[in-house]
Design a protein around this motif. Structure first.
Motif, PDB file in Angstrom:
ATOM      1  N   VAL A   1       0.851  -1.191   0.000  1.00 56.85           N
ATOM      2  CA  VAL A   1       0.000   0.000   0.000  1.00 56.85           C
ATOM      3  C   VAL A   1       0.888   1.243   0.000  1.00 56.85           C
ATOM      4  CG1 VAL A   1      -1.673   1.326   1.366  1.00 56.85           C
ATOM      5  CG2 VAL A   1      -1.912  -1.155   1.157  1.00 56.85           C
ATOM      6  N   HIS A   2       0.527   2.203  -0.829  1.00 56.97           N
ATOM      7  CA  HIS A   2       1.180   3.513  -0.812  1.00 56.97           C
ATOM      8  C   HIS A   2       0.349   4.411   0.092  1.00 56.97           C
ATOM      9  CE1 HIS A   2       2.367   2.130  -5.009  1.00 56.97           C
ATOM     10  NE2 HIS A   2       3.441   2.040  -4.244  1.00 56.97           N
ATOM     11  N   ARG A   3       1.026   5.192   0.913  1.00 53.71           N
ATOM     12  CA  ARG A   3       0.319   6.073   1.853  1.00 53.71           C
ATOM     13  C   ARG A   3       0.744   7.520   1.657  1.00 53.71           C
ATOM     14  NH1 ARG A   3      -0.475   3.416   7.742  1.00 53.71           N
ATOM     15  NH2 ARG A   3      -1.918   5.165   7.794  1.00 53.71           N
ATOM     16  N   TRP A   4      -0.199   8.419   1.936  1.00 51.42           N
ATOM     17  CA  TRP A   4       0.051   9.853   1.988  1.00 51.42           C
ATOM     18  C   TRP A   4      -0.505  10.332   3.304  1.00 51.42           C
ATOM     19  CZ3 TRP A   4      -0.970   7.184  -2.293  1.00 51.42           C
ATOM     20  CH2 TRP A   4      -0.248   7.468  -3.449  1.00 51.42           C
ATOM     21  N   LEU A   5       0.222  11.220   3.961  1.00 51.97           N
ATOM     22  CA  LEU A   5      -0.221  11.755   5.241  1.00 51.97           C
ATOM     23  C   LEU A   5       0.089  13.243   5.270  1.00 51.97           C
ATOM     24  CD1 LEU A   5      -0.183  10.410   8.680  1.00 51.97           C
ATOM     25  CD2 LEU A   5       1.249  12.422   8.330  1.00 51.97           C
TER      26      LEU A   5
ATOM     27  N   PRO B   1     -10.690   6.691 -13.772  1.00 54.78           N
ATOM     28  CA  PRO B   1     -11.813   6.017 -13.099  1.00 54.78           C
ATOM     29  C   PRO B   1     -12.344   6.754 -11.872  1.00 54.78           C
ATOM     30  CG  PRO B   1      -9.990   4.495 -13.451  1.00 54.78           C
ATOM     31  CD  PRO B   1      -9.490   5.867 -13.796  1.00 54.78           C
ATOM     32  N   TRP B   2     -11.477   7.591 -11.228  1.00 55.44           N
ATOM     33  CA  TRP B   2     -11.900   8.218  -9.967  1.00 55.44           C
ATOM     34  C   TRP B   2     -11.119   9.493  -9.736  1.00 55.44           C
ATOM     35  CZ3 TRP B   2      -9.990   9.925  -5.363  1.00 55.44           C
ATOM     36  CH2 TRP B   2     -10.883  10.021  -4.292  1.00 55.44           C
ATOM     37  N   VAL B   3     -11.818  10.518  -9.229  1.00 55.71           N
ATOM     38  CA  VAL B   3     -11.173  11.766  -8.834  1.00 55.71           C
ATOM     39  C   VAL B   3     -11.854  12.270  -7.571  1.00 55.71           C
ATOM     40  CG1 VAL B   3     -12.630  13.290 -10.234  1.00 55.71           C
ATOM     41  CG2 VAL B   3     -10.302  13.999  -9.632  1.00 55.71           C
ATOM     42  N   GLY B   4     -11.072  12.890  -6.691  1.00 57.03           N
ATOM     43  CA  GLY B   4     -11.644  13.425  -5.462  1.00 57.03           C
ATOM     44  C   GLY B   4     -10.985  14.728  -5.064  1.00 57.03           C
ATOM     45  N   LEU B   5     -11.642  15.450  -4.164  1.00 53.50           N
ATOM     46  CA  LEU B   5     -11.114  16.679  -3.598  1.00 53.50           C
ATOM     47  C   LEU B   5     -11.378  16.647  -2.106  1.00 53.50           C
ATOM     48  CD1 LEU B   5      -9.991  19.646  -3.857  1.00 53.50           C
ATOM     49  CD2 LEU B   5     -12.396  20.341  -4.015  1.00 53.50           C
TER      50      LEU B   5
ATOM     51  N   GLU C   1      -5.852  24.284   3.380  1.00 57.04           N
ATOM     52  CA  GLU C   1      -5.381  23.273   2.445  1.00 57.04           C
ATOM     53  C   GLU C   1      -6.542  22.549   1.772  1.00 57.04           C
ATOM     54  OE1 GLU C   1      -2.293  24.442   4.922  1.00 57.04           O
ATOM     55  OE2 GLU C   1      -4.023  23.376   5.672  1.00 57.04           O
ATOM     56  N   ALA C   2      -6.291  22.169   0.517  1.00 56.75           N
ATOM     57  CA  ALA C   2      -7.202  21.340  -0.258  1.00 56.75           C
ATOM     58  C   ALA C   2      -6.350  20.532  -1.218  1.00 56.75           C
ATOM     59  CB  ALA C   2      -8.218  22.190  -1.012  1.00 56.75           C
ATOM     60  N   TRP C   3      -6.676  19.255  -1.360  1.00 48.71           N
ATOM     61  CA  TRP C   3      -5.892  18.379  -2.230  1.00 48.71           C
ATOM     62  C   TRP C   3      -6.798  17.650  -3.208  1.00 48.71           C
ATOM     63  CZ3 TRP C   3      -4.780  18.273   3.133  1.00 48.71           C
ATOM     64  CH2 TRP C   3      -3.575  18.887   3.471  1.00 48.71           C
ATOM     65  N   TRP C   4      -6.378  17.644  -4.478  1.00 51.54           N
ATOM     66  CA  TRP C   4      -7.029  16.837  -5.509  1.00 51.54           C
ATOM     67  C   TRP C   4      -6.387  15.456  -5.509  1.00 51.54           C
ATOM     68  CZ3 TRP C   4     -11.297  18.011  -8.136  1.00 51.54           C
ATOM     69  CH2 TRP C   4     -11.700  19.348  -8.156  1.00 51.54           C
ATOM     70  N   LEU C   5      -7.194  14.430  -5.600  1.00 53.12           N
ATOM     71  CA  LEU C   5      -6.743  13.040  -5.657  1.00 53.12           C
ATOM     72  C   LEU C   5      -7.205  12.476  -7.001  1.00 53.12           C
ATOM     73  CD1 LEU C   5      -8.109  12.021  -2.145  1.00 53.12           C
ATOM     74  CD2 LEU C   5      -5.866  12.951  -2.665  1.00 53.12           C
ATOM     75  N   THR C   6      -6.284  11.985  -7.796  1.00 49.35           N
ATOM     76  CA  THR C   6      -6.625  11.414  -9.096  1.00 49.35           C
ATOM     77  C   THR C   6      -6.103   9.999  -9.145  1.00 49.35           C
ATOM     78  OG1 THR C   6      -6.421  13.612 -10.075  1.00 49.35           O
ATOM     79  CG2 THR C   6      -6.493  11.743 -11.592  1.00 49.35           C
ATOM     80  N   TRP C   7      -7.006   9.039  -9.289  1.00 46.12           N
ATOM     81  CA  TRP C   7      -6.630   7.621  -9.312  1.00 46.12           C
ATOM     82  C   TRP C   7      -6.810   7.075 -10.721  1.00 46.12           C
ATOM     83  CZ3 TRP C   7      -8.983   2.722  -9.909  1.00 46.12           C
ATOM     84  CH2 TRP C   7      -8.237   1.659  -9.402  1.00 46.12           C
ATOM     85  N   SER C   8      -5.729   6.534 -11.282  1.00 47.68           N
ATOM     86  CA  SER C   8      -5.786   6.067 -12.670  1.00 47.68           C
ATOM     87  C   SER C   8      -6.065   4.575 -12.777  1.00 47.68           C
ATOM     88  CB  SER C   8      -4.482   6.401 -13.401  1.00 47.68           C
ATOM     89  OG  SER C   8      -3.422   5.602 -12.896  1.00 47.68           O
ATOM     90  N   GLY C   9      -5.836   3.809 -11.743  1.00 53.12           N
ATOM     91  CA  GLY C   9      -6.101   2.374 -11.815  1.00 53.12           C
ATOM     92  C   GLY C   9      -5.050   1.619 -12.585  1.00 53.12           C
ATOM     93  N   GLU C  10      -3.948   2.244 -12.936  1.00 49.83           N
ATOM     94  CA  GLU C  10      -2.889   1.577 -13.710  1.00 49.83           C
ATOM     95  C   GLU C  10      -1.647   1.400 -12.880  1.00 49.83           C
ATOM     96  OE1 GLU C  10      -2.408   4.198 -16.994  1.00 49.83           O
ATOM     97  OE2 GLU C  10      -4.322   3.662 -17.841  1.00 49.83           O
TER      98      GLU C  10
ATOM     99  N   LEU D   1      -2.061   6.724  -7.852  1.00 53.51           N
ATOM    100  CA  LEU D   1      -2.727   7.889  -7.299  1.00 53.51           C
ATOM    101  C   LEU D   1      -1.809   9.098  -7.369  1.00 53.51           C
ATOM    102  CD1 LEU D   1      -5.247   8.947  -5.707  1.00 53.51           C
ATOM    103  CD2 LEU D   1      -3.908   8.535  -3.644  1.00 53.51           C
ATOM    104  N   GLN D   2      -2.373  10.221  -7.770  1.00 57.71           N
ATOM    105  CA  GLN D   2      -1.678  11.495  -7.736  1.00 57.71           C
ATOM    106  C   GLN D   2      -2.379  12.365  -6.702  1.00 57.71           C
ATOM    107  OE1 GLN D   2       1.115  12.067  -9.627  1.00 57.71           O
ATOM    108  NE2 GLN D   2       0.826   9.941 -10.203  1.00 57.71           N
ATOM    109  N   VAL D   3      -1.618  13.001  -5.832  1.00 60.86           N
ATOM    110  CA  VAL D   3      -2.156  13.912  -4.819  1.00 60.86           C
ATOM    111  C   VAL D   3      -1.505  15.263  -5.070  1.00 60.86           C
ATOM    112  CG1 VAL D   3      -2.350  14.408  -2.357  1.00 60.86           C
ATOM    113  CG2 VAL D   3      -2.420  12.037  -3.145  1.00 60.86           C
TER     114      VAL D   3
END
Length: 178
Positions: free
Chosen positions: A56-60, A125-129, A169-178, A111-113
């Motif tokens: 698992v990759h983690r961001w904190l 497939p998925w994006v979040g803020l 702070e606000a972060w965009w999360l972009t998950w590509s599934g690749e 995932l890109q943060v």
């Protein structure tokens, strides 16, 4: 395009197994029992090791309190999210008392943060803020108010411009599934 959102204020805290804090899980996607992406807000109440999550990759990111030290590296409010291998289970040392953190865990994808106010959503497939203090998310010709400590997300978003207006702070999360 349909967005969902959840605020930490609407989620019951769950105690950690090591009794070192609590977590409010905002999302386990696509399924809670078999997630590829997990987003939460946690309160670190005492020094101790993180749970190990091999593969698992983690961001904190510290979002409240005086901060903590991970890998001998101090993390405080305003610092960019620290990315690390979840299998390492680092020891966390509180700097001056309880600290609140934004926590993202990802497996089976990419995932890109990023911290940005304006983004052009890619085909993904998925994006979040996630926003710490709340604000307004504008997408297409619609606007969605967001309370503090809120995650908004969309599955298979349409390529379009999105703007977040708010304090903190606000972060965009972009998950590509690749």
């Amino acid at each position: 395009m349909s967005w969902s959102k959840v605020s930490a204020a609407d989620v019951q805290p769950q105690a950690w197994k090591n009794q070192g804090g609590t977590t409010r899980e905002l999302l386990a996607w696509p399924h809670s029992h078999d997630w590829a992406l997990r987003v939460s807000v946690a309160r670190v109440e005492r020094d101790g090791s993180f749970s190990a999550y091999p593969g698992v990759h983690r961001w904190l990111a510290v979002i409240g309190g005086a901060g903590l030290r991970l890998f001998d590296w101090p993390q405080g409010v305003g610092d960019e999210p620290l990315r690390f291998d979840g299998g390492l289970a680092p020891a966390a040392e509180l700097i001056h008392g309880e600290t609140q953190v934004f926590n993202v865990m990802e497996r089976r994808g990419n995932l890109q943060v990023e911290s940005a106010r304006h983004v052009l959503l890619p085909r993904t497939p998925w994006v979040g803020l996630f926003t710490v203090k709340g604000g307004l998310l504008e997408h297409g010709h619609r606007a969605m108010p967001m309370a503090p400590l809120t995650l908004a997300w969309c599955e298979a978003p349409v390529v379009q411009s999105c703007v977040f207006t708010g304090e903190g702070e606000a972060w965009w999360l972009t998950w590509s599934g690749e």
